[in-house]
Motif scaffolding. Structure first.
Motif, short mmCIF file in Angstrom:
data_model
loop_
_atom_site.label_atom_id
_atom_site.label_comp_id
_atom_site.label_asym_id
_atom_site.label_seq_id
_atom_site.Cartn_x
_atom_site.Cartn_y
_atom_site.Cartn_z
N TYR A 257 0.85 -1.19 0.00
CA TYR A 257 0.00 0.00 0.00
C TYR A 257 0.89 1.24 0.00
CZ TYR A 257 -3.72 -3.22 1.23
OH TYR A 257 -4.62 -4.25 1.23
N LEU A 258 0.82 2.01 -1.09
CA LEU A 258 1.61 3.24 -1.25
C LEU A 258 0.68 4.39 -1.63
CD1 LEU A 258 4.60 1.74 -3.26
CD2 LEU A 258 4.48 2.18 -0.81
N GLU A 259 -0.44 4.47 -0.97
CA GLU A 259 -1.46 5.47 -1.27
C GLU A 259 -1.07 6.84 -0.69
OE1 GLU A 259 -6.29 5.91 -0.74
OE2 GLU A 259 -5.28 4.15 0.04
N SER A 260 -1.32 7.88 -1.46
CA SER A 260 -1.13 9.27 -1.02
C SER A 260 0.26 9.54 -0.46
CB SER A 260 -2.19 9.64 0.04
OG SER A 260 -3.45 9.68 -0.54
N LEU A 261 1.27 9.23 -1.27
CA LEU A 261 2.65 9.52 -0.87
C LEU A 261 3.20 10.74 -1.59
CD1 LEU A 261 4.34 6.01 -0.69
CD2 LEU A 261 3.47 7.40 1.16
N ASN A 262 2.37 11.41 -2.36
CA ASN A 262 2.82 12.54 -3.17
C ASN A 262 3.91 12.14 -4.15
OD1 ASN A 262 1.06 14.44 -1.93
ND2 ASN A 262 2.43 14.49 -0.17
N LEU A 263 3.84 10.91 -4.65
CA LEU A 263 4.78 10.47 -5.67
C LEU A 263 4.50 11.25 -6.94
CD1 LEU A 263 4.67 6.58 -5.27
CD2 LEU A 263 6.38 8.16 -4.37
N ASN A 264 5.53 11.62 -7.63
CA ASN A 264 5.41 12.36 -8.87
C ASN A 264 6.49 11.82 -9.81
OD1 ASN A 264 4.70 14.16 -10.83
ND2 ASN A 264 5.59 15.93 -9.82
N SER A 265 6.23 10.65 -10.40
CA SER A 265 7.29 10.03 -11.19
C SER A 265 6.76 8.99 -12.16
CB SER A 265 8.30 9.37 -10.24
OG SER A 265 7.67 8.33 -9.50
N VAL A 266 7.69 8.51 -12.98
CA VAL A 266 7.44 7.38 -13.86
C VAL A 266 7.93 6.14 -13.11
CG1 VAL A 266 8.01 6.30 -16.05
CG2 VAL A 266 7.76 8.79 -15.92
N LEU A 267 7.03 5.18 -12.90
CA LEU A 267 7.39 3.97 -12.15
C LEU A 267 7.80 2.88 -13.11
CD1 LEU A 267 4.52 3.92 -9.51
CD2 LEU A 267 6.80 4.87 -9.30
N ASP A 268 8.90 2.23 -12.80
CA ASP A 268 9.38 1.12 -13.61
C ASP A 268 8.58 -0.13 -13.26
OD1 ASP A 268 10.73 -0.86 -14.98
OD2 ASP A 268 12.72 -0.16 -14.40
N VAL A 269 7.75 -0.57 -14.17
CA VAL A 269 6.88 -1.73 -13.96
C VAL A 269 7.69 -2.98 -13.65
CG1 VAL A 269 5.15 -3.20 -15.08
CG2 VAL A 269 5.13 -0.75 -15.46
N ASN A 270 8.90 -3.05 -14.15
CA ASN A 270 9.73 -4.24 -13.91
C ASN A 270 9.97 -4.48 -12.42
OD1 ASN A 270 10.10 -4.95 -16.67
ND2 ASN A 270 11.43 -3.17 -16.83
N TYR A 271 10.03 -3.43 -11.62
CA TYR A 271 10.18 -3.60 -10.17
C TYR A 271 8.99 -4.35 -9.59
CZ TYR A 271 14.07 -0.25 -10.05
OH TYR A 271 15.25 0.40 -10.23
N LEU A 272 7.80 -4.05 -10.11
CA LEU A 272 6.60 -4.71 -9.61
C LEU A 272 6.65 -6.22 -9.86
CD1 LEU A 272 3.84 -2.27 -10.88
CD2 LEU A 272 4.87 -2.37 -8.61
#
Length: 123
Positions: free
Chosen positions: A32-47
Motif C-alpha cells: 500500500y503506497l497510497e497518497s505519498l505525493n509520488l510524482n514520477s514514472v514507475l518502472d513496472v519491472n520492479y513490480l
C-alpha cells in the motif's frame, strides 16, 4: 524484514525510489503506497520482481508507468488500485495480468476507447 508479507506506507511524506527499495521483499503480497505525493514514472519491472504480490495500491499519486516491461504473465497481482493517479492512458502491463480480479481506475484523465489488449489475459 525479508519475510514481510504486508507493507503499508500510505499517507506519509516519503521520497526517493520507494519501489526500488521494496523489490528485495520477495515474500511481499500486499503493498500500500497510497497518497505519498509520488510524482514520477514507475518502472513496472520492479513490480514483477515481487513474485508474490497480490495487492498493489498506488492511488492518489501523480504517476505514470514505463512502457517496456518484462514478461508479467506469471504475476499474482489480483487487485490493482490506481485511483486519482493523473493517468492519461491505460497502463499497458494491465493487459498481461492473468490473475487480475479488481482494477480501480477512477478519477484519472484517461479518454477514448478501452484498448483491446487490456482484455488479453485478464479474467
Amino acid at each position: 524484514m525479508k519475510q514481510l508479507t504486508y507493507l503499508d506506507l500510505s499517507y506519509n511524506n516519503l521520497h526517493g525510489d520507494i519501489l526500488g527499495a521494496v523489490r528485495n521483499l520477495k515474500d511481499l503480497s500486499h503493498l500500500y503506497l497510497e497518497s505519498l505525493n509520488l510524482n514520477s514514472v514507475l518502472d513496472v519491472n520492479y513490480l514483477f520482481t515481487l513474485k508474490n504480490l497480490e495487492v498493489l495500491v498506488l492511488s492518489y499519486n501523480n504517476i505514470s508507468f514505463t512502457k517496456s516491461f518484462i514478461n508479467s504473465t506469471t504475476s499474482k497481482l489480483a487487485y490493482l488500485m490506481l485511483d486519482s493517479c493523473n493517468l492519461i492512458e491505460f497502463p499497458q502491463f494491465i493487459g498481461y495480468l492473468s490473475k487480475l480480479k479488481w482494477l480501480d481506475l477512477p478519477h484519472n484523465r484517461i479518454q477514448g476507447i478501452i484498448p483491446r489488449w487490456i482484455w488479453n489475459n485478464s479474467k
